[in-house]
Each structure stands twice: as C-alpha cells, then as structure tokens.
Design an enzyme around this catalytic site. Structure first.
Site, PDB file in Angstrom:
ATOM      1  N   THR A 202      20.910   6.989  33.211  1.00 52.01           N
ATOM      2  CA  THR A 202      21.008   7.429  31.811  1.00 52.01           C
ATOM      3  C   THR A 202      20.031   6.664  30.936  1.00 52.01           C
ATOM      4  OG1 THR A 202      23.339   7.916  32.029  1.00 52.01           O
ATOM      5  CG2 THR A 202      22.581   7.338  29.825  1.00 52.01           C
ATOM      6  N   THR A 253      25.214   2.330  30.317  1.00 47.70           N
ATOM      7  CA  THR A 253      24.796   3.133  31.468  1.00 47.70           C
ATOM      8  C   THR A 253      25.704   2.781  32.635  1.00 47.70           C
ATOM      9  OG1 THR A 253      22.924   3.713  32.889  1.00 47.70           O
ATOM     10  CG2 THR A 253      23.072   1.425  32.193  1.00 47.70           C
TER      11      THR A 253
END
Ligand code: SD4
Length: 341
Positions: A202, A253
């Site tokens: 991400t 993340t």
C-alpha cells in the site's frame, strides 16, 4: 526565508548510514533540527521515492499539501508494474481488481472509496467524494457510478501479469498474507513481475506544505486474493490514514484487519498529541497490535509512518522489511524501519 532543513542524526544512526543506498534507523532515533515553512513529504515503501518526486513538484512550487499527496500517490496507482496499488494490482479471489483509497486535508475534510473497480485513480475519486458530496465514503457500484458521472474512464485494471499470478494462486486457493510483498512476488520461480526485487505494498503518503498545512492520502489494491467485498484499513479514516492539522499525520501499511482493530493511524496521531515523537508513537501503536493479537502478530506485517507538525517524522513496524521515503528541501532518502520481531 531559508527553507533548508538542517539534518542532524544521532551518531549511532549516522554510523549505520547508507547500506545499499538506504539509511538505516537501527540505532536510536533520528534527530532533526527543523526549520519552519519547509515542505516535506514522506511515504511508505521504496516506491514512495517516485511518488514523493511527483508530490515534491507541487510542494516546491508553493502548492497545497492536499494536491501534493494526490499527485504523489497517482504515480504508483498508474504504474502497471506495481501489483499492490491501482492499475495492475493483484485481484481478489474472484479475479477482480478492487481498489481502496482515502484522502484527508488540513481541515478534517476527508473522502474515501472502498472496493472500487475499473478506475485507475481511486485517490482522485476519493477526493471528489470529499469535495463534491455530502458524504465521506462511497463503496462498490455506487463509487463506480459516481466516478463515471464525474468523468473518470472505465478501464480494465487486470493486467496479464496479475491475471497470471491469480491463476497460479487458484491452484491452491490458500489465503496467506505474506510479511512483505517482496516475498510474495519475487525470488520465486516464474516471477510474475519482471524487473527484479522491489519492496512495496500500500502507498500511504503524508505531507506538509510551505504554509505548514498537513494532508495525507492512502491507496491500495488491498490484500491479494482477498474475499470479494473485503475492505482493509487503507480507505478507513483513522485506520489507514489520519490527519490532525494541530498535531500531525499518520498512515499504515500491512494487514489491514490488525490496523482497523486498533484504529491505528488515529492512535499514532493521538500518541503524538500526548508528546511522543513520531517514531515513539508508531512503536507504541505496533506494540498495541502485539498486545491485542500476541500470537498472530508474530506472523504478519504492519507498519506505521508519521509526521508531526514540526516536520519530524518516524516509523515502526512489526517485522523487518518495511521502508519509507522522505523528500524535503535538503534530502531525498529511503529509510529501513526499526521493527519489533
Ligand atoms: C490492506 N493495508 O488492504 C492494506 C494493504 C496492505 O499488505 O498494506 N497489504 O489491508
């Protein structure tokens, strides 16, 4: 006046510098002599470097942090070689690429899209949700309908490489989140993604502009081969991203379920409010995950990244392998992140 940030590192961190082009944060906190009105952008993983460069174009020309983070994360969203964000992202277990993204500005305005298909830049749809609707979150078909009504183009986001990886996965159909995406996609036979090892996942990005305003953005294709309809932390305000213009901003993340459970990014910002440095705040959030999920946390990755109002930044992760990128007037660097296990 001068926007130059004088970069001072602790001697230990300094001595560990520049291994494989990265600076290690392995020995004590990094110290910064921060000057006011110096824009800065930080973002998750190695690919944050290219994203930061796009954000920096906005920041260095006096632009708004909000515009910078949108422009920045659009880079990995459009990168066909990137299998964790946007176009080319790995699909869910039904072979559909479903994207999650959110954005937040200095005035607590925020927008989010969840499980959005066929649109290359979910972050821009999230921004439109923020600016053009009375809502904060749009999901699935509703988000797609809104995007199309606002001029976004419907595209096939499933690349041949990601389709190949999905078909290979179908043979076992075992949902197993990996520590860091690098391990999943590379160093294996028939690497679906040519171009050598990369380390990314991400993208979460937070920035402060020359007027001292903060904004953040977070965008992802989510966990590979997830169940249809699954939404992670990334588009959830407070979990994958939070911006409080008085204090700082944080993003996350890794395995979203664990981040949602502790409302991770909000927690990091609140810990900074209590006087913790960005790195201490990220570490305490990671420790919170361990205390909530002691056994599970040993086998999964979560990382937090934070920036405070003074322009100081820091990160922490459960496991080895998380990195982040920084760009400001005086430095452009990748840092490996300290970790618990
Ligand atoms: C998610 N946090 O969907 C995101 C994606 C990620 O490792 O970072 N995966 O849970």
């Amino acid at each position: 006046m001068s926007t130059r940030r004088k970069f001072l590192q602790s001697s230990l961190a300094g001595s560990a510098a520049l291994l494989s082009g990265k600076e290690l944060l392995a020995c004590g906190e990094t110290k910064y002599d921060v000057q006011k009105n110096n824009p800065i952008v930080i973002s998750t993983w190695d690919f944050g470097k290219e994203a930061n460069a796009a954000a920096w174009k906005v920041l260095s020309s006096g632009g708004r942090a909000l515009d910078a983070v949108e422009q920045g994360v659009m880079v990995p969203e459009a990168d066909v070689k990137n299998q964790t964000v946007g176009y080319g992202g790995l699909p869910d277990r039904d072979g559909r690429v479903t994207l999650d993204a959110c954005i937040m500005d200095e005035n607590y305005n925020c927008g989010s899209v969840m499980c959005l298909e066929h649109i290359k830049h979910p972050i821009s749809v999230a921004r439109k949700v923020m600016e053009k609707t009375p809502h904060i979150v749009l999901t699935g078909d509703g988000a797609l309908q809104f995007a199309l009504a606002n001029g976004f183009k419907k595209e096939n986001l499933l690349t041949p490489e990601s389709e190949k990886a999905w078909r290979k996965w179908l043979k076992t159909s075992k949902y197993e989140p990996v520590m860091n995406i690098e391990n999943q996609l590379h160093n294996k036979e028939n690497d679906p993604m040519p171009g050598g090892p990369q380390n990314h996942d991400t993208i979460g990005m937070v920035a402060m502009d020359a007027t001292g305003q903060l904004s953040g953005a977070c965008t992802t294709s989510g966990m590979a081969f997830k169940m249809r309809g699954r939404v992670g932390d990334s588009p959830i305000i407070g979990a994958g991203l939070y911006v409080d213009n008085e204090i700082g901003a944080a993003t996350a993340t890794g395995v979203g379920e664990e981040v949602i459970r502790i409302v991770g990014s909000f927690l990091v910002v609140e810990l900074m409010r209590q006087g913790n440095s960005p790195e201490e705040a990220c570490k305490k959030a990671v420790e919170r995950i361990i205390s909530r999920s002691p056994e599970k946390s040993k086998k999964l990755q979560v990382g937090f990244l934070a920036l405070n109002k003074k322009g100081e930044f820091g990160a922490y992760a459960l496991q080895k392998g998380f990195s982040f990128a920084v760009k400001n007037g005086s430095e452009e660097k990748l840092y490996d992140v300290k970790h618990i296990y």
